[in-house]
Design a protein around this motif. Structure first.
Motif, PDB file in Angstrom:
ATOM      1  N   GLY A   1       5.019  -1.945   3.027  1.00 36.06           N
ATOM      2  CA  GLY A   1       6.354  -2.488   2.799  1.00 36.06           C
ATOM      3  C   GLY A   1       6.397  -3.997   2.656  1.00 36.06           C
ATOM      4  O   GLY A   1       7.433  -4.550   2.298  1.00 36.06           O
TER       5      GLY A   1
ATOM      6  N   GLY B   1      12.550   5.514   0.200  1.00 34.29           N
ATOM      7  CA  GLY B   1      11.110   5.513  -0.060  1.00 34.29           C
ATOM      8  C   GLY B   1      10.469   6.855   0.252  1.00 34.29           C
ATOM      9  O   GLY B   1      10.894   7.571   1.156  1.00 34.29           O
TER      10      GLY B   1
ATOM     11  N   CYS C   1       9.883  -3.815  -1.581  1.00 34.67           N
ATOM     12  CA  CYS C   1       8.778  -2.861  -1.552  1.00 34.67           C
ATOM     13  C   CYS C   1       8.558  -2.332  -2.963  1.00 34.67           C
ATOM     14  O   CYS C   1       9.511  -2.193  -3.720  1.00 34.67           O
ATOM     15  CB  CYS C   1       9.083  -1.692  -0.614  1.00 34.67           C
ATOM     16  SG  CYS C   1       7.640  -0.605  -0.512  1.00 34.67           S
ATOM     17  N   GLN C   2       7.289  -2.042  -3.269  1.00 31.55           N
ATOM     18  CA  GLN C   2       6.999  -1.537  -4.627  1.00 31.55           C
ATOM     19  C   GLN C   2       7.610  -0.155  -4.838  1.00 31.55           C
ATOM     20  O   GLN C   2       7.941   0.207  -5.958  1.00 31.55           O
ATOM     21  CB  GLN C   2       5.482  -1.505  -4.886  1.00 31.55           C
ATOM     22  CG  GLN C   2       4.724  -0.349  -4.273  1.00 31.55           C
ATOM     23  CD  GLN C   2       4.589  -0.472  -2.763  1.00 31.55           C
ATOM     24  OE1 GLN C   2       4.739  -1.547  -2.213  1.00 31.55           O
ATOM     25  NE2 GLN C   2       4.319   0.634  -2.085  1.00 31.55           N
ATOM     26  N   ASP C   3       7.784   0.601  -3.755  1.00 28.43           N
ATOM     27  CA  ASP C   3       8.469   1.888  -3.886  1.00 28.43           C
ATOM     28  C   ASP C   3       9.966   1.611  -3.816  1.00 28.43           C
ATOM     29  O   ASP C   3      10.508   1.396  -2.730  1.00 28.43           O
ATOM     30  CB  ASP C   3       8.039   2.863  -2.789  1.00 28.43           C
ATOM     31  CG  ASP C   3       8.734   4.212  -2.923  1.00 28.43           C
ATOM     32  OD1 ASP C   3       9.649   4.330  -3.766  1.00 28.43           O
ATOM     33  OD2 ASP C   3       8.366   5.147  -2.182  1.00 28.43           O
TER      34      ASP C   3
ATOM     35  N   CYS D   1      12.032   3.780   6.664  1.00 27.76           N
ATOM     36  CA  CYS D   1      11.099   2.697   6.929  1.00 27.76           C
ATOM     37  C   CYS D   1      11.878   1.404   7.168  1.00 27.76           C
ATOM     38  O   CYS D   1      13.098   1.379   7.037  1.00 27.76           O
ATOM     39  CB  CYS D   1      10.178   2.539   5.739  1.00 27.76           C
ATOM     40  SG  CYS D   1      11.083   2.486   4.178  1.00 27.76           S
ATOM     41  N   HIS D   2      11.134   0.325   7.454  1.00 28.91           N
ATOM     42  CA  HIS D   2      11.822  -0.958   7.686  1.00 28.91           C
ATOM     43  C   HIS D   2      12.523  -1.455   6.430  1.00 28.91           C
ATOM     44  O   HIS D   2      13.416  -2.278   6.510  1.00 28.91           O
ATOM     45  CB  HIS D   2      10.833  -2.001   8.219  1.00 28.91           C
ATOM     46  CG  HIS D   2       9.692  -2.243   7.288  1.00 28.91           C
ATOM     47  ND1 HIS D   2       9.826  -3.022   6.174  1.00 28.91           N
ATOM     48  CD2 HIS D   2       8.421  -1.780   7.294  1.00 28.91           C
ATOM     49  CE1 HIS D   2       8.664  -3.034   5.533  1.00 28.91           C
ATOM     50  NE2 HIS D   2       7.798  -2.289   6.195  1.00 28.91           N
ATOM     51  N   ALA D   3      12.102  -0.951   5.242  1.00 30.84           N
ATOM     52  CA  ALA D   3      12.828  -1.293   4.021  1.00 30.84           C
ATOM     53  C   ALA D   3      14.066  -0.393   3.975  1.00 30.84           C
ATOM     54  O   ALA D   3      14.200   0.468   3.114  1.00 30.84           O
ATOM     55  CB  ALA D   3      11.944  -1.088   2.800  1.00 30.84           C
TER      56      ALA D   3
ATOM     57  N   PRO E   1       0.810  -1.223   0.000  1.00 30.39           N
ATOM     58  CA  PRO E   1       0.000   0.000   0.000  1.00 30.39           C
ATOM     59  C   PRO E   1       0.844   1.274   0.000  1.00 30.39           C
ATOM     60  O   PRO E   1       1.956   1.278   0.520  1.00 30.39           O
ATOM     61  CB  PRO E   1      -0.753  -0.102   1.326  1.00 30.39           C
ATOM     62  CG  PRO E   1       0.172  -0.870   2.215  1.00 30.39           C
ATOM     63  CD  PRO E   1       0.819  -1.886   1.312  1.00 30.39           C
TER      64      PRO E   1
ATOM     65  N   ARG F   1      17.238   0.237   2.984  1.00 29.87           N
ATOM     66  CA  ARG F   1      18.089  -0.360   1.958  1.00 29.87           C
ATOM     67  C   ARG F   1      19.369   0.438   1.744  1.00 29.87           C
ATOM     68  O   ARG F   1      19.305   1.651   1.576  1.00 29.87           O
ATOM     69  CB  ARG F   1      17.299  -0.416   0.635  1.00 29.87           C
ATOM     70  CG  ARG F   1      16.067  -1.286   0.727  1.00 29.87           C
ATOM     71  CD  ARG F   1      15.017  -0.913  -0.288  1.00 29.87           C
ATOM     72  NE  ARG F   1      14.280   0.288   0.085  1.00 29.87           N
ATOM     73  CZ  ARG F   1      13.154   0.690  -0.502  1.00 29.87           C
ATOM     74  NH1 ARG F   1      12.639  -0.005  -1.476  1.00 29.87           N
ATOM     75  NH2 ARG F   1      12.551   1.787  -0.113  1.00 29.87           N
TER      76      ARG F   1
ATOM     77  N   PRO G   1       4.987   6.197   7.953  1.00 29.14           N
ATOM     78  CA  PRO G   1       6.268   5.813   7.335  1.00 29.14           C
ATOM     79  C   PRO G   1       6.573   4.309   7.397  1.00 29.14           C
ATOM     80  O   PRO G   1       7.734   3.919   7.293  1.00 29.14           O
ATOM     81  CB  PRO G   1       7.287   6.601   8.151  1.00 29.14           C
ATOM     82  CG  PRO G   1       6.671   6.722   9.500  1.00 29.14           C
ATOM     83  CD  PRO G   1       5.178   6.752   9.305  1.00 29.14           C
ATOM     84  N   CYS G   2       5.546   3.463   7.537  1.00 28.70           N
ATOM     85  CA  CYS G   2       5.733   2.011   7.600  1.00 28.70           C
ATOM     86  C   CYS G   2       6.616   1.564   8.758  1.00 28.70           C
ATOM     87  O   CYS G   2       7.655   0.935   8.554  1.00 28.70           O
ATOM     88  CB  CYS G   2       6.319   1.473   6.300  1.00 28.70           C
ATOM     89  SG  CYS G   2       5.224   1.634   4.902  1.00 28.70           S
TER      90      CYS G   2
ATOM     91  N   LYS H   1      -2.300   2.588   3.764  1.00 29.19           N
ATOM     92  CA  LYS H   1      -1.591   2.598   5.047  1.00 29.19           C
ATOM     93  C   LYS H   1      -1.597   4.021   5.560  1.00 29.19           C
ATOM     94  O   LYS H   1      -1.557   4.977   4.775  1.00 29.19           O
ATOM     95  CB  LYS H   1      -0.163   2.086   4.895  1.00 29.19           C
ATOM     96  CG  LYS H   1       0.695   2.950   3.962  1.00 29.19           C
ATOM     97  CD  LYS H   1       2.166   2.797   4.218  1.00 29.19           C
ATOM     98  CE  LYS H   1       2.990   3.436   3.114  1.00 29.19           C
ATOM     99  NZ  LYS H   1       3.954   4.433   3.554  1.00 29.19           N
TER     100      LYS H   1
ATOM    101  N   GLY I   1       7.301   7.403   1.345  1.00 23.33           N
ATOM    102  CA  GLY I   1       6.425   7.413   2.516  1.00 23.33           C
ATOM    103  C   GLY I   1       7.137   7.846   3.779  1.00 23.33           C
ATOM    104  O   GLY I   1       6.604   8.630   4.576  1.00 23.33           O
ATOM    105  N   SER I   2       8.350   7.341   3.963  1.00 21.23           N
ATOM    106  CA  SER I   2       9.085   7.686   5.178  1.00 21.23           C
ATOM    107  C   SER I   2       9.798   9.029   5.033  1.00 21.23           C
ATOM    108  O   SER I   2       9.940   9.769   6.003  1.00 21.23           O
ATOM    109  CB  SER I   2      10.065   6.573   5.546  1.00 21.23           C
ATOM    110  OG  SER I   2      10.877   6.222   4.445  1.00 21.23           O
TER     111      SER I   2
HETATM  112  S1  SF4 Z   1       7.773   3.947   3.429  1.00 24.02           S
HETATM  113 FE1  SF4 Z   1       9.281   2.372   2.859  1.00 24.02          FE
HETATM  114  S2  SF4 Z   1       8.300   0.407   3.230  1.00 24.02           S
HETATM  115 FE2  SF4 Z   1       6.724   1.984   3.199  1.00 24.02          FE
HETATM  116  S3  SF4 Z   1       5.959   1.992   1.106  1.00 24.02           S
HETATM  117 FE3  SF4 Z   1       7.535   3.560   1.217  1.00 24.02          FE
HETATM  118  S4  SF4 Z   1       9.455   2.533   0.670  1.00 24.02           S
HETATM  119 FE4  SF4 Z   1       7.953   0.958   1.085  1.00 24.02          FE
END
Ligand code: SF4
Lengths: 186, 303
Positions: A129, B169, B89-91, B293-295, A81, B297, B205-206, A105, B171-172
């Motif tokens: 994620g 990403g 992650c798709q992002d 985020c937890h991704a 999401p 990388r 931010p996941c 999310k 989101g974060s």
């Molecule tokens: S914040 Fe990180 S884990 Fe969440 S969607 Fe964006 S890149 Fe993916």
């Protein structure tokens, strides 16, 4: 934890039974859309051209996602999401037309929560994620509108046991508010 | 000058440099491109061992059942990404590149930044990674190949080129913040600001997240060191014992907010807090909080 299975299209009764914190497995057709697709859809609604929408929102679920490109041999790319607040300005219009749920999310605005109460809709969170894992529950995928938007195009997914959690229910409950109360250390 | 003559001049120069004890290392741009393309894919497919370890520790300590389940799902997700070589992650992020360029390195074959950009282009295309960059922030047309990257370069003594690629990403990044505080706000002010940023971010931010905190410098320096702090291995100790203590205190405080994994309630909102400091102006106390985020990388290579 008990899981509830739902199959689209959803009725008012289907969603009215749901309560925050419940885990739901979604089956059937769902549609995707992000910022750009939402803007186009709401522009159509405001122009009175409802029959030109990519799909009839009545009883449906919209998933806020922009998948990564599909690798050869796969059904779809990774597709977790995206953050929902960016769709907040558009969401009430869709709930008004009978949309029963959105999946994303993050927090929703008071206006969206109000619209869900008024028009009997819910908001689900998918795990942000967990995109490679979520892709496993998508059995087929096709672009049905706005291919020029690339990852942001409107897709139709057939899903099997797609896992989500109820964050906002038709009573105005909010798991993001309630969930933390239990665990916060004062 | 004819080509032969130029080569002779270069040879002579090299000999002279060698006599003087100075070695010049030559790195080809094609090698740089290849490495960047490889790292873009590896960073998105393979989550670092430190993050996996942190997930497992968080699973042990988590008190919420939903939180525990989420952590299990994230471990599974990273395993699927690794085994099937698909992005976790798709992002697939903005390609942020940190270059540490030795001053005795000569780049051969063209423009260094173009070589990196080409690596990003190839990596994101070949790896079926999502292209998330628009060419202008206001007209918002996708560039189609995830370029350009954001490149931060530091020149250092030596004859190596270290490239770190950290896909970031949206989101974060969107939940990150900076504040120009008053020196009188002191450490309490810093703590309050970090908590405020965490509270405002909540589930967006996941989480579980990593908080990079940059304290000091100028406005842009604080933001940059906050991002650099995210590159530190999770579980490693801050070299400054006072900051190490502050990191531990902040980690406990943000986790006590109760957000937990995905903001659905629990005690593992953050896996780590990493602080980096820099000297500040007598009038300023800049504080930047960059959320990952937890991704989380990043991959690096030294050429
Ligand atoms: S914040 Fe990180 S884990 Fe969440 S969607 Fe964006 S890149 Fe993916």
């Amino acid at each position: 934890m008990t899981q509830i299975r739902l199959t689209t299209p959803l009725s008012d009764e289907d969603v009215s039974k749901l309560r925050i914190g419940q885990q739901v497995l979604i089956n059937g057709l769902i549609y995707t859309g992000r910022d750009a697709a939402h803007k186009r859809m709401v522009d159509l609604i405001q122009a009175g051209k409802i029959n030109e929408l990519p799909f009839d929102p009545k009883g449906q679920i919209i998933y806020y996602v922009g998948p990564s490109p599909t690798k050869p041999g796969k059904v779809v790319g990774s597709c977790g999401p995206t953050t929902s607040y960016r769709m907040d300005p558009y969401a009430p219009e869709l709930y008004k037309l009978g949309l029963k749920a959105s999946i994303g999310k993050g927090k929703r605005s008071p206006e969206v929560i109000e619209a869900m109460k008024k028009y009997k809709g819910v908001y689900f969170a998918a795990i942000g994620g967990a995109a490679a894992l979520i892709a496993k529950s998508i059995k087929s995928a096709k672009v049905i509108a706005y291919p020029d938007l690339g990852a942001e195009a409107v897709h139709e997914f057939v899903v099997e046991d797609f896992p989500v959690v109820v964050v906002n229910d038709t009573l105005g409950g909010d798991l993001y508010q309630e969930g933390i109360k239990i665990y916060a250390v004062k | 000058m004819p080509m032969v003559q130029i080569l002779l001049v270069y040879n002579k120069l090299d000999q002279q440099l060698a006599k003087g004890g100075i070695k010049i290392k030559t790195i080809k741009t094609s090698v740089i491109t290849e490495n960047v393309a490889r790292m873009a894919q590896e960073a998105n497919f393979y989550l670092g061992a430190d993050v996996m370890e942190a997930f497992k520790k968080a699973y042990e300590s988590e008190v919420s059942n939903t939180g525990k389940e989420i952590l299990q799902i994230l471990i599974k997700n990273a395993e699927i990404a690794r085994d099937e070589q698909v992005p976790m992650c798709q992002d697939c992020g903005y390609a942020v590149i940190f270059l540490e360029l030795g001053q005795d390195v000569r780049i051969e074959g063209g423009d260094l930044y173009e070589a990196i950009t080409e690596g990003v282009r190839q990596g994101y295309t070949k790896g079926y990674l999502r292209k998330s960059i628009v060419s202008h922030p206001l007209d918002r047309k996708n560039t189609g190949d995830n370029t350009p990257p954001v490149i931060h370069t530091t020149i250092v003594p030596g004859e190596h080129l270290k490239i770190t690629l950290a896909p970031k990403g949206g989101g974060s990044e969107n939940m990150s913040a900076i504040k120009m505080m008053k020196p009188a706000d002191g450490v309490e002010g810093v703590k309050n600001f970090v908590l405020e940023v965490a509270k405002n971010a909540g589930p967006n931010p996941c989480p579980p997240v990593i908080l990079g905190v940059g304290i000091g410098g100028t406005m842009e320096k604080a933001a940059l060191i906050a991002k650099e702090a995210l590159l530190r291995e999770i579980g490693s100790k801050n070299e400054d014992p006072v900051m190490a203590k502050l990191e531990a205190e902040l980690l406990e405080k943000v986790n006590n907010l109760g957000f937990g994994p995905q903001g659905l309630g629990g005690r593992n909102f953050a896996l780590a807090v990493h602080i980096k400091t820099y000297p500040a102006h007598i009038a300023s106390l800049p504080v930047a909080v960059n959320i990952n985020c937890h991704a989380a990388r990043h991959k690096e290579v030294t050429l």
